[in-house]
Scaffold this motif. Structure first.
Motif, short mmCIF file in Angstrom:
data_model
loop_
_atom_site.label_atom_id
_atom_site.label_comp_id
_atom_site.label_asym_id
_atom_site.label_seq_id
_atom_site.Cartn_x
_atom_site.Cartn_y
_atom_site.Cartn_z
N THR A 28 -10.94 -12.73 20.49
CA THR A 28 -10.20 -12.05 19.64
C THR A 28 -8.59 -12.28 19.98
OG1 THR A 28 -11.88 -10.40 19.33
CG2 THR A 28 -9.50 -9.57 18.82
N PRO A 29 -7.73 -12.55 19.19
CA PRO A 29 -6.25 -12.67 19.66
C PRO A 29 -5.66 -11.56 20.06
CG PRO A 29 -6.78 -13.64 17.22
CD PRO A 29 -8.14 -13.01 17.74
N ALA A 30 -4.87 -11.49 21.13
CA ALA A 30 -4.28 -10.42 21.72
C ALA A 30 -2.97 -10.52 21.88
CB ALA A 30 -5.17 -9.74 22.90
N ILE A 31 -1.99 -9.83 21.55
CA ILE A 31 -0.62 -9.64 21.72
C ILE A 31 -0.22 -8.49 22.53
CG2 ILE A 31 1.82 -9.54 20.49
CD1 ILE A 31 0.38 -10.52 18.10
N ILE A 32 0.24 -8.96 23.87
CA ILE A 32 0.69 -8.08 24.86
C ILE A 32 2.19 -8.14 25.02
CG2 ILE A 32 0.28 -7.61 27.26
CD1 ILE A 32 -2.37 -8.48 27.10
N HIS A 33 2.99 -7.09 25.00
CA HIS A 33 4.29 -7.06 25.01
C HIS A 33 5.11 -5.99 25.28
CE1 HIS A 33 8.34 -8.58 23.08
NE2 HIS A 33 8.38 -8.94 24.59
N GLY A 34 5.77 -5.80 26.38
CA GLY A 34 6.60 -4.46 26.59
C GLY A 34 5.59 -3.60 27.42
N GLY A 35 6.33 -2.65 28.19
CA GLY A 35 5.52 -1.84 29.00
C GLY A 35 5.84 -0.55 29.58
N PRO A 36 6.44 0.33 28.77
CA PRO A 36 7.19 1.62 29.23
C PRO A 36 6.07 2.44 29.63
CG PRO A 36 7.61 1.43 26.78
CD PRO A 36 6.59 0.08 27.38
N PHE A 37 6.19 2.97 30.61
CA PHE A 37 5.21 4.18 30.98
C PHE A 37 5.38 5.42 29.94
CE2 PHE A 37 5.09 3.41 35.86
CZ PHE A 37 4.36 2.30 35.74
N ALA A 38 4.27 6.21 29.70
CA ALA A 38 4.28 7.25 28.80
C ALA A 38 4.57 8.63 29.56
CB ALA A 38 2.97 7.22 28.19
N ASN A 39 4.75 8.57 30.68
CA ASN A 39 5.04 9.78 31.40
C ASN A 39 6.61 10.01 31.60
OD1 ASN A 39 4.75 8.01 33.47
ND2 ASN A 39 3.92 9.42 34.79
N ILE A 40 7.27 8.90 31.69
CA ILE A 40 8.87 8.99 31.85
C ILE A 40 9.33 7.91 30.82
CG2 ILE A 40 8.64 9.28 34.32
CD1 ILE A 40 8.52 6.43 34.97
N ALA A 41 8.70 7.42 29.93
CA ALA A 41 9.29 6.73 29.00
C ALA A 41 8.48 6.92 27.50
CB ALA A 41 9.40 5.21 29.14
N HIS A 42 8.47 6.00 26.67
CA HIS A 42 7.51 6.38 25.58
C HIS A 42 6.37 5.77 25.20
CE1 HIS A 42 9.63 2.39 24.25
NE2 HIS A 42 8.89 2.43 23.29
N GLY A 43 6.02 4.95 26.27
CA GLY A 43 4.40 4.55 26.73
C GLY A 43 4.06 3.85 25.53
N CYS A 44 4.65 2.87 24.61
CA CYS A 44 3.89 2.21 23.47
C CYS A 44 4.35 0.67 23.77
CB CYS A 44 4.52 2.55 22.16
SG CYS A 44 4.22 4.36 21.82
N ASN A 45 3.54 -0.19 23.35
CA ASN A 45 4.02 -1.77 23.40
C ASN A 45 5.15 -1.86 22.45
OD1 ASN A 45 2.20 -1.56 21.06
ND2 ASN A 45 2.13 -3.83 21.03
N SER A 46 5.70 -3.13 22.25
CA SER A 46 7.19 -3.27 21.75
C SER A 46 6.86 -3.33 19.99
CB SER A 46 7.68 -4.79 21.99
OG SER A 46 6.90 -5.71 21.19
N LEU A 47 7.66 -2.73 19.49
CA LEU A 47 7.56 -2.47 17.93
C LEU A 47 7.45 -3.84 17.29
CD1 LEU A 47 7.73 -0.75 15.67
CD2 LEU A 47 10.35 -1.02 15.66
N LEU A 48 8.18 -4.94 17.89
CA LEU A 48 8.08 -6.34 17.43
C LEU A 48 6.86 -6.96 17.62
CD1 LEU A 48 9.63 -8.75 16.41
CD2 LEU A 48 10.20 -9.54 18.73
N ALA A 49 5.95 -6.52 18.84
CA ALA A 49 4.55 -7.10 18.86
C ALA A 49 3.55 -6.30 17.86
CB ALA A 49 4.28 -6.81 20.17
N THR A 50 3.64 -5.26 17.45
CA THR A 50 2.87 -4.60 16.77
C THR A 50 3.23 -5.12 15.26
OG1 THR A 50 2.90 -2.47 18.22
CG2 THR A 50 2.32 -2.12 15.93
N ASN A 51 4.30 -5.00 14.89
CA ASN A 51 4.88 -5.76 13.51
C ASN A 51 4.33 -7.10 13.28
OD1 ASN A 51 5.85 -3.52 12.41
ND2 ASN A 51 7.85 -3.45 13.00
N THR A 52 4.47 -7.85 14.34
CA THR A 52 4.06 -9.43 14.35
C THR A 52 2.45 -9.53 14.04
OG1 THR A 52 5.73 -9.92 15.75
CG2 THR A 52 3.73 -11.56 15.52
N ALA A 53 1.60 -8.40 14.84
CA ALA A 53 0.22 -8.50 14.60
C ALA A 53 0.02 -7.80 13.25
CB ALA A 53 -0.23 -7.49 15.37
N ARG A 54 0.91 -6.92 12.76
CA ARG A 54 0.48 -6.74 11.32
C ARG A 54 0.91 -7.52 10.48
NH1 ARG A 54 4.12 -2.02 10.00
NH2 ARG A 54 2.91 -1.46 8.41
N ARG A 55 1.76 -8.58 10.49
CA ARG A 55 1.76 -9.61 9.44
C ARG A 55 0.81 -10.49 9.81
NH1 ARG A 55 7.82 -12.22 10.86
NH2 ARG A 55 7.17 -13.49 9.32
#
Length: 554
Positions: free
Chosen positions: A262-289
């Motif tokens: 299965t294709p996987a896009i891995i990008h960005g890595g902020p912690f969720a307890n000291i940052a916002h804890g999500c992969n990059s918006l660009l990666a998610t939107n690229t996957a959505r495209r």
């Protein structure tokens, strides 16, 4: 034979990345190869999107040392959709060397629900986090050089807000003194290090949508204050162009694959307890495209990563999850029910029943956003039928969809029941709603998060936080979403309070404006932005054989 994540990954069949790109609909001109099994995606070379895929967010109950397997379920769910012949891509965060070499482990899933090449991804991958480290420290050096060369911006060395960064847990670097040795060595001052994933540059990279947006966000970052207590930004130092140049390749999402192709896009890595804890918006939107269904995750429990996904990432990206999965395990529920880690293999249905209060709160939290969650009960071989029935019966009584998953052992096949339930939710209309508006006061936003998401009674602002509120209002920075820095182990700010504590107050000890990222970091409890290594770091088990193969990597 004893299976480990590493042995399973090593013996898996991995396809050339060109074949994965073809499956995802990525043309060759948009692919920048990093060897045979990794690639960067040049988003600007992708064909225009005819439609955007639906987003499935995977979150969890409050994590425990027993483990929940959220990344494993995320990968297994994507593989299950793949087995159902759905167009799907999984979008994950990049691992940090801090937890990899420390105690938490990697971020590529586990067992037969992993992303490959596991060793590369968990170590240096394509160098994205190193690029963020370099940009962070280049900025630190440029600030100190500005002080040394005359300090035209009138920066107060005691009020420099920018720290250096390193992608490893190193408590000895939390507080340091620099510039010693005389006039030629710079201006002496106190400084310190954050772990790279806590750097604002990581958050900026993960929330930027274009290179132009990335550059503008970097320019907006507050790095210091003058002797008159006026803020200084990167724009005033005039180095946002240089920082963007260092990040231009790291800004491109990374393409890899799961064990099942299965294709996987891995990008960005902020912690969720000291940052916002999500992969990059660009990666998610690229996957959505590229895919009809995008499976992504947010760090730790629904009180941290999922809340920030809703209020920060969804707000910035102008989309919302179409379905939410909450991962739970019998082991973790027993810990929330008062069982010690050493006793988790002993049957204890009554402890499971007590621990259900934590799961119930996370279900309630997701429902407040207008989404009906699906529970993934991640099964372990030590789980007893009576314990499993306790959870299944609770879900039936409360009208919550639930599926037993065993993706660690069976890959996508072990997630088919979950995928079918999620698919049903994807087909239903949504009434997504934020819990607060950006225009609400900072105090009101904090109260809403504490009362509605954590289940607490209210907030207490330290004197320092109260002073920061005055500053925020003075500069118009108060109309930003909140990014709570809080322990992941409890709904409260006290790590030892498992289960569903009530009547507690969250103390806000400081508020740090992150104008580049576009949120306010509110520090609670004893959260450290530079963690320390445990007594027995995972690194002690790691090695490499004479043929260059990794040993002891999970």
């Amino acid at each position: 034979m004893t299976f480990t994540d590493l042995s399973i990954a090593t013996n898996a069949t991995i396809l050339p990345i060109n074949e994965i790109a073809d499956k995802a609909g990525i043309p060759r001109q948009a692919l920048e190869l990093y060897g045979n099994y990794k690639a960067k995606i040049n988003v600007d070379s992708l064909p225009p999107a005819t439609k955007l895929g639906q987003v499935v967010l995977v979150t969890a109950i409050s994590p425990t040392p027993a483990g929940e397997g959220k990344s494993t379920v995320t990968v297994g769910l994507a593989d299950a959709f793949n087995q159902l012949n759905e167009s799907v891509i999984v979008a994950l965060r990049e691992p940090s060397l801090g937890p990899v070499m420390g105690v938490k482990g990697g971020a590529t899933g586990g067992g037969f629900a992993q992303v490959l090449p596991m060793e590369d991804i968990n170590l240096h991958f394509t160098g994205d986090i190193h690029a963020i480290t370099s940009a962070n420290n280049a900025l630190a050096a440029l600030i100190d050089n500005h002080l040394h060369q005359g300090n035209a911006l009138n920066i107060d060395p005691r009020r420099i807000a920018w720290k250096r960064a390193l992608d490893i847990n190193d408590r000895a670097l939390r507080q340091i003194t620099i510039g010693l040795g005389g006039p030629l060595q710079g201006v002496p001052r106190q400084d310190g290090f954050d772990i790279t994933v806590a750097s604002e540059i990581m958050a900026v990279l993960c929330l930027a949508t274009t290179l132009k947006d990335l550059k503008e966000r970097l320019a907006q970052m507050v790095i210091a204050y003058t002797y008159d207590k006026e803020p200084i930004t990167v724009r005033q130092l005039a180095v946002e162009g240089a920082l963007t140049l260092l990040l231009k390749d790291a800004f491109k999402p990374n393409l890899v694959q799961t064990i099942e192709g299965t294709p996987a896009i891995i990008h960005g890595g902020p912690f969720a307890n000291i940052a916002h804890g999500c992969n990059s918006l660009l990666a998610t939107n690229t996957a959505r495209r590229l895919a009809d269904i995008v499976i992504t995750e947010a760090g730790f429990g629904a009180d941290l990563g999922a809340e920030k996904f809703m209020h920060i990432k969804s707000r910035k990206g102008n989309f919302h999850p179409d379905a939410v999965v909450i991962v739970a395990t019998i082991r973790a529920l027993k810990m929330h029910g008062g069982v010690e880690k050493t006793e988790l293999t002993h049957p204890n249905a009554s402890a499971v029943k007590r621990g259900m209060a934590n799961l119930e709160k996370h279900v309630h939290t997701i429902r407040q956003f207008g989404i009906e969650p699906v529970i993934a009960l991640n099964r372990f071989i030590t789980d007893e039928n009576e314990e499993l029935e306790e959870v299944m019966n609770w879900a039936l009584q409360h009208g919550v969809q639930i599926a037993l998953t065993h993706v660690w052992e069976n890959g996508g096949k072990g997630g088919l029941e979950l995928a079918k339930l999620v698919k049903q939710e994807l087909a239903k209309p949504k009434n997504f709603t934020m819990l607060y508006d950006e225009t609400d006061s900072v105090e009101e936003k904090l109260r809403i998060i504490v009362q509605q998401v954590y289940g607490g009674s209210g907030i207490h602002l330290s004197d320092k936080a109260k002073k920061k509120l005055v500053e925020l209002k003075k500069y118009g920075w108060d109309a930003l979403p909140i990014c709570m820095a809080k322990t992941q182990y409890s709904l409260s700010d006290q790590p030892a309070l498992y289960g569903r504590p009530e009547g507690f107050t969250i103390t806000i000890r400081d508020i740090i404006p992150k104008l580049g990222a576009g949120f306010l970091v509110c520090l609670t409890g004893d959260i450290m932005t530079m963690p320390g290594l445990p007594k027995q770091p995972a690194a002690l088990k790691m090695d490499i054989d004479d043929d260059g193969n990794a040993v002891g990597l999970f």
